[in-house]
Write a protein that holds these residues in place. Structure first.
Motif, PDB file in Angstrom:
ATOM      1  N   ARG A  74       0.834  -1.207   0.000  1.00 23.44           N
ATOM      2  CA  ARG A  74       0.000   0.000   0.000  1.00 23.44           C
ATOM      3  C   ARG A  74       0.871   1.261   0.000  1.00 23.44           C
ATOM      4  O   ARG A  74       0.519   2.275  -0.598  1.00 23.44           O
ATOM      5  CB  ARG A  74      -0.935  -0.003   1.212  1.00 23.44           C
ATOM      6  CG  ARG A  74      -1.990  -1.101   1.137  1.00 23.44           C
ATOM      7  CD  ARG A  74      -3.005  -0.802   0.037  1.00 23.44           C
ATOM      8  NE  ARG A  74      -3.925  -1.908  -0.158  1.00 23.44           N
ATOM      9  CZ  ARG A  74      -3.836  -2.805  -1.130  1.00 23.44           C
ATOM     10  NH1 ARG A  74      -2.835  -2.736  -2.008  1.00 23.44           N
ATOM     11  NH2 ARG A  74      -4.720  -3.772  -1.259  1.00 23.44           N
ATOM     12  N   GLN A  75       1.994   1.208   0.675  1.00 26.17           N
ATOM     13  CA  GLN A  75       2.908   2.354   0.684  1.00 26.17           C
ATOM     14  C   GLN A  75       3.508   2.578  -0.694  1.00 26.17           C
ATOM     15  O   GLN A  75       3.656   3.726  -1.147  1.00 26.17           O
ATOM     16  CB  GLN A  75       3.990   2.130   1.738  1.00 26.17           C
ATOM     17  CG  GLN A  75       3.441   2.108   3.155  1.00 26.17           C
ATOM     18  CD  GLN A  75       4.452   1.650   4.184  1.00 26.17           C
ATOM     19  OE1 GLN A  75       5.650   1.549   3.896  1.00 26.17           O
ATOM     20  NE2 GLN A  75       3.987   1.365   5.394  1.00 26.17           N
ATOM     21  N   ALA A  76       3.843   1.491  -1.389  1.00 23.98           N
ATOM     22  CA  ALA A  76       4.380   1.614  -2.748  1.00 23.98           C
ATOM     23  C   ALA A  76       3.323   2.185  -3.691  1.00 23.98           C
ATOM     24  O   ALA A  76       3.636   3.002  -4.573  1.00 23.98           O
ATOM     25  CB  ALA A  76       4.854   0.237  -3.235  1.00 23.98           C
ATOM     26  N   GLU A  77       2.072   1.765  -3.501  1.00 28.69           N
ATOM     27  CA  GLU A  77       0.983   2.294  -4.320  1.00 28.69           C
ATOM     28  C   GLU A  77       0.837   3.795  -4.115  1.00 28.69           C
ATOM     29  O   GLU A  77       0.659   4.565  -5.075  1.00 28.69           O
ATOM     30  CB  GLU A  77      -0.318   1.583  -3.953  1.00 28.69           C
ATOM     31  CG  GLU A  77      -1.544   2.069  -4.710  1.00 28.69           C
ATOM     32  CD  GLU A  77      -2.813   1.388  -4.223  1.00 28.69           C
ATOM     33  OE1 GLU A  77      -3.501   0.759  -5.046  1.00 28.69           O
ATOM     34  OE2 GLU A  77      -3.113   1.490  -3.012  1.00 28.69           O
ATOM     35  N   LEU A  78       0.915   4.232  -2.860  1.00 26.40           N
ATOM     36  CA  LEU A  78       0.801   5.656  -2.562  1.00 26.40           C
ATOM     37  C   LEU A  78       1.962   6.431  -3.193  1.00 26.40           C
ATOM     38  O   LEU A  78       1.765   7.497  -3.790  1.00 26.40           O
ATOM     39  CB  LEU A  78       0.760   5.861  -1.047  1.00 26.40           C
ATOM     40  CG  LEU A  78       0.374   7.256  -0.554  1.00 26.40           C
ATOM     41  CD1 LEU A  78      -0.397   7.150   0.758  1.00 26.40           C
ATOM     42  CD2 LEU A  78       1.591   8.141  -0.354  1.00 26.40           C
ATOM     43  N   ALA A  79       3.167   5.882  -3.108  1.00 30.28           N
ATOM     44  CA  ALA A  79       4.332   6.554  -3.681  1.00 30.28           C
ATOM     45  C   ALA A  79       4.237   6.670  -5.199  1.00 30.28           C
ATOM     46  O   ALA A  79       4.770   7.610  -5.799  1.00 30.28           O
ATOM     47  CB  ALA A  79       5.606   5.816  -3.280  1.00 30.28           C
ATOM     48  N   SER A  80       3.554   5.717  -5.834  1.00 32.19           N
ATOM     49  CA  SER A  80       3.463   5.703  -7.297  1.00 32.19           C
ATOM     50  C   SER A  80       2.719   6.911  -7.856  1.00 32.19           C
ATOM     51  O   SER A  80       2.847   7.222  -9.045  1.00 32.19           O
ATOM     52  CB  SER A  80       2.783   4.414  -7.771  1.00 32.19           C
ATOM     53  OG  SER A  80       1.391   4.423  -7.463  1.00 32.19           O
ATOM     54  N   HIS A  81       1.956   7.604  -7.029  1.00 33.66           N
ATOM     55  CA  HIS A  81       1.237   8.793  -7.493  1.00 33.66           C
ATOM     56  C   HIS A  81       2.166   9.995  -7.680  1.00 33.66           C
ATOM     57  O   HIS A  81       1.763  11.003  -8.272  1.00 33.66           O
ATOM     58  CB  HIS A  81       0.113   9.148  -6.523  1.00 33.66           C
ATOM     59  CG  HIS A  81      -0.949   8.103  -6.410  1.00 33.66           C
ATOM     60  ND1 HIS A  81      -1.778   7.757  -7.452  1.00 33.66           N
ATOM     61  CD2 HIS A  81      -1.318   7.307  -5.366  1.00 33.66           C
ATOM     62  CE1 HIS A  81      -2.615   6.807  -7.063  1.00 33.66           C
ATOM     63  NE2 HIS A  81      -2.354   6.518  -5.803  1.00 33.66           N
ATOM     64  N   GLU A  82       3.368   9.904  -7.134  1.00 32.70           N
ATOM     65  CA  GLU A  82       4.384  10.948  -7.298  1.00 32.70           C
ATOM     66  C   GLU A  82       3.850  12.326  -6.917  1.00 32.70           C
ATOM     67  O   GLU A  82       4.026  13.317  -7.628  1.00 32.70           O
ATOM     68  CB  GLU A  82       4.931  10.953  -8.726  1.00 32.70           C
ATOM     69  CG  GLU A  82       5.620   9.643  -9.103  1.00 32.70           C
ATOM     70  CD  GLU A  82       6.210   9.673 -10.500  1.00 32.70           C
ATOM     71  OE1 GLU A  82       5.778  10.534 -11.306  1.00 32.70           O
ATOM     72  OE2 GLU A  82       7.103   8.860 -10.787  1.00 32.70           O
ATOM     73  N   ALA A  83       3.202  12.381  -5.789  1.00 34.29           N
ATOM     74  CA  ALA A  83       2.646  13.644  -5.299  1.00 34.29           C
ATOM     75  C   ALA A  83       3.717  14.453  -4.577  1.00 34.29           C
ATOM     76  O   ALA A  83       4.648  13.900  -3.982  1.00 34.29           O
ATOM     77  CB  ALA A  83       1.479  13.370  -4.361  1.00 34.29           C
ATOM     78  N   ASP A  84       3.551  15.782  -4.599  1.00 32.72           N
ATOM     79  CA  ASP A  84       4.439  16.665  -3.841  1.00 32.72           C
ATOM     80  C   ASP A  84       4.101  16.638  -2.358  1.00 32.72           C
ATOM     81  O   ASP A  84       4.977  16.802  -1.505  1.00 32.72           O
ATOM     82  CB  ASP A  84       4.304  18.110  -4.337  1.00 32.72           C
ATOM     83  CG  ASP A  84       4.695  18.272  -5.789  1.00 32.72           C
ATOM     84  OD1 ASP A  84       5.818  17.860  -6.140  1.00 32.72           O
ATOM     85  OD2 ASP A  84       3.874  18.799  -6.559  1.00 32.72           O
ATOM     86  N   ILE A  85       2.810  16.449  -2.050  1.00 36.87           N
ATOM     87  CA  ILE A  85       2.341  16.610  -0.683  1.00 36.87           C
ATOM     88  C   ILE A  85       1.067  15.792  -0.504  1.00 36.87           C
ATOM     89  O   ILE A  85       0.375  15.478  -1.478  1.00 36.87           O
ATOM     90  CB  ILE A  85       2.087  18.107  -0.391  1.00 36.87           C
ATOM     91  CG1 ILE A  85       2.037  18.393   1.107  1.00 36.87           C
ATOM     92  CG2 ILE A  85       0.841  18.611  -1.118  1.00 36.87           C
ATOM     93  CD1 ILE A  85       2.156  19.891   1.422  1.00 36.87           C
ATOM     94  N   MET A  86       0.773  15.441   0.747  1.00 35.39           N
ATOM     95  CA  MET A  86      -0.468  14.734   1.063  1.00 35.39           C
ATOM     96  C   MET A  86      -1.250  15.565   2.067  1.00 35.39           C
ATOM     97  O   MET A  86      -0.682  16.053   3.060  1.00 35.39           O
ATOM     98  CB  MET A  86      -0.155  13.352   1.647  1.00 35.39           C
ATOM     99  CG  MET A  86      -1.364  12.476   1.915  1.00 35.39           C
ATOM    100  SD  MET A  86      -0.812  10.780   2.336  1.00 35.39           S
ATOM    101  CE  MET A  86      -2.390   9.969   2.620  1.00 35.39           C
ATOM    102  N   VAL A  87      -2.530  15.768   1.800  1.00 33.44           N
ATOM    103  CA  VAL A  87      -3.416  16.512   2.698  1.00 33.44           C
ATOM    104  C   VAL A  87      -4.345  15.525   3.383  1.00 33.44           C
ATOM    105  O   VAL A  87      -5.033  14.746   2.715  1.00 33.44           O
ATOM    106  CB  VAL A  87      -4.229  17.565   1.922  1.00 33.44           C
ATOM    107  CG1 VAL A  87      -5.259  18.227   2.835  1.00 33.44           C
ATOM    108  CG2 VAL A  87      -3.302  18.613   1.317  1.00 33.44           C
ATOM    109  N   VAL A  88      -4.367  15.561   4.705  1.00 33.34           N
ATOM    110  CA  VAL A  88      -5.130  14.596   5.499  1.00 33.34           C
ATOM    111  C   VAL A  88      -6.166  15.350   6.333  1.00 33.34           C
ATOM    112  O   VAL A  88      -5.819  16.259   7.085  1.00 33.34           O
ATOM    113  CB  VAL A  88      -4.198  13.782   6.420  1.00 33.34           C
ATOM    114  CG1 VAL A  88      -4.996  12.750   7.215  1.00 33.34           C
ATOM    115  CG2 VAL A  88      -3.092  13.101   5.605  1.00 33.34           C
TER     116      VAL A  88
END
Length: 329
Positions: A74-88
């Motif tokens: 799941r962490q690799a999947e999240l990294a694959s989006h190549e985002a600058d930042i994550m808003v939670v």
């Protein structure tokens, strides 16, 4: 102007959907949305998407609903989006350190309090319950602690003597959307200064429970009035009325009338023009004035309307919080 930021959004309830809507209307690019798995809802217990998922579907955004973000896949999947930042925003899943470190600019949280006051699960309700005169939203750089990260931006709003949790929720949801866009704009342009949270003034907003909703009329009137507003719309404060429940939705503290003798806590006193007057305090020498309530099977009504329809159920002298047998013993 610097380039728009690529961002992952993680959130679940209505409060979070307000921030997502604001981000979608901004110059920044939402590349993926993370939200809780669909939950059973309603009488039929049908699987229902979260408000954030519903909005993301309308916009055709990629949606991820992992049960956990602790597994490497799941962490690799999240990294694959190549985002600058994550808003939670009210996501509902713990983000492990490995996830916090994936986006180059880290993870930002929209928290519904003036940190460090009211860290934790129910900051909106606890602020009203405690009698705070203001609340707000804090844009925070997330770290591994519970709402302990550095503060990037704060926006304030007052709490009045009639503010309910529902009203404050809606106001803060809108304010949070404005604040997170402002924070991202600043980060994208000139940057934002991060301020560590002070150690003084830390409080924790414990999760609400239905068990808290039953009122104890031996408590002070001001405390009970604040709790009624804090628990509106959920879990809704209540007291026993015979073998039924009377739900209390709006109230204020008042003084006992001149010449009026203290009565046992929970006793219905002579009605006011627009309120049920209930003796409270340890000696029954304080008064809680309830201006909006709901009888079993009925609708929430102003007390003036409730008394027109069902005055016999709310006659002065009835003891709330006790069975009929106890009230007449």
């Amino acid at each position: 102007m610097s380039r728009p930021l690529r961002l992952i959004f993680a959130g679940t309830p209505d409060f979070a959907a307000e921030s997502l809507a604001a981000l979608l209307a901004s110059r920044h690019d939402v590349v993926a949305v993370y939200t809780q798995p669909d939950r059973p809802s309603g009488r039929g217990r049908k699987l229902t998407p979260s408000p954030v998922k519903a909005l993301a579907q309308e916009q055709g955004l990629p949606i991820c609903q992992p049960v956990s973000l602790k597994v490497p896949e799941r962490q690799a999947e999240l990294a694959s989006h190549e985002a600058d930042i994550m808003v939670v925003v009210a996501y509902g899943l713990i983000l492990p350190r490995a996830v916090l470190e994936i986006p180059p600019l880290g993870c930002l949280n929209v928290h519904a309090s003036l940190l460090p006051r009211w860290r934790g699960a129910a900051p909106i309700q606890r602020a009203i319950e405690a009698g705070d005169e203001e609340s707000g939203v804090t844009i925070m750089q997330m770290d591994a602690g519970l709402d302990t990260g550095d503060m990037l931006l704060i926006r304030r709003t007052p709490i009045s003597a009639t503010t309910t949790a529902g009203e404050l929720h809606d106001r803060l949801a809108s304010l949070g959307g404005e604040a997170i866009v402002e924070a991202l704009d600043a980060l994208s342009d000139e940057g934002l200064d991060a301020t560590p949270q002070p150690e003084a003034g830390v409080t924790y907003a414990a999760k609400l429970s239905k068990a808290e909703a039953e009122l104890d009329f031996t408590r002070p009137a001001a405390e009970l009035a604040a709790r009624i507003r804090a628990f509106n719309p959920w879990p809704v404060a209540w007291c026993a009325l015979g073998n039924d429940r009377l739900r209390l939705l709006m109230a204020r503290a008042a003084s006992i009338a001149p010449g009026e003798a203290p009565m046992p806590p929970g006793t219905l006193l002579a009605h006011g023009a627009d309120a049920l007057r209930i003796a409270c305090g340890e000696a029954g020498d304080q008064v809680l004035e309830v201006t909006r309530a709901q009888l079993p099977g009925g609708k929430p009504l102003a007390v003036s309307e409730l008394l027109k329809a069902r005055a016999e159920r709310l006659a002065p002298g009835i003891r709330l919080g006790h069975t009929d047998e106890e009230a007449t013993a």
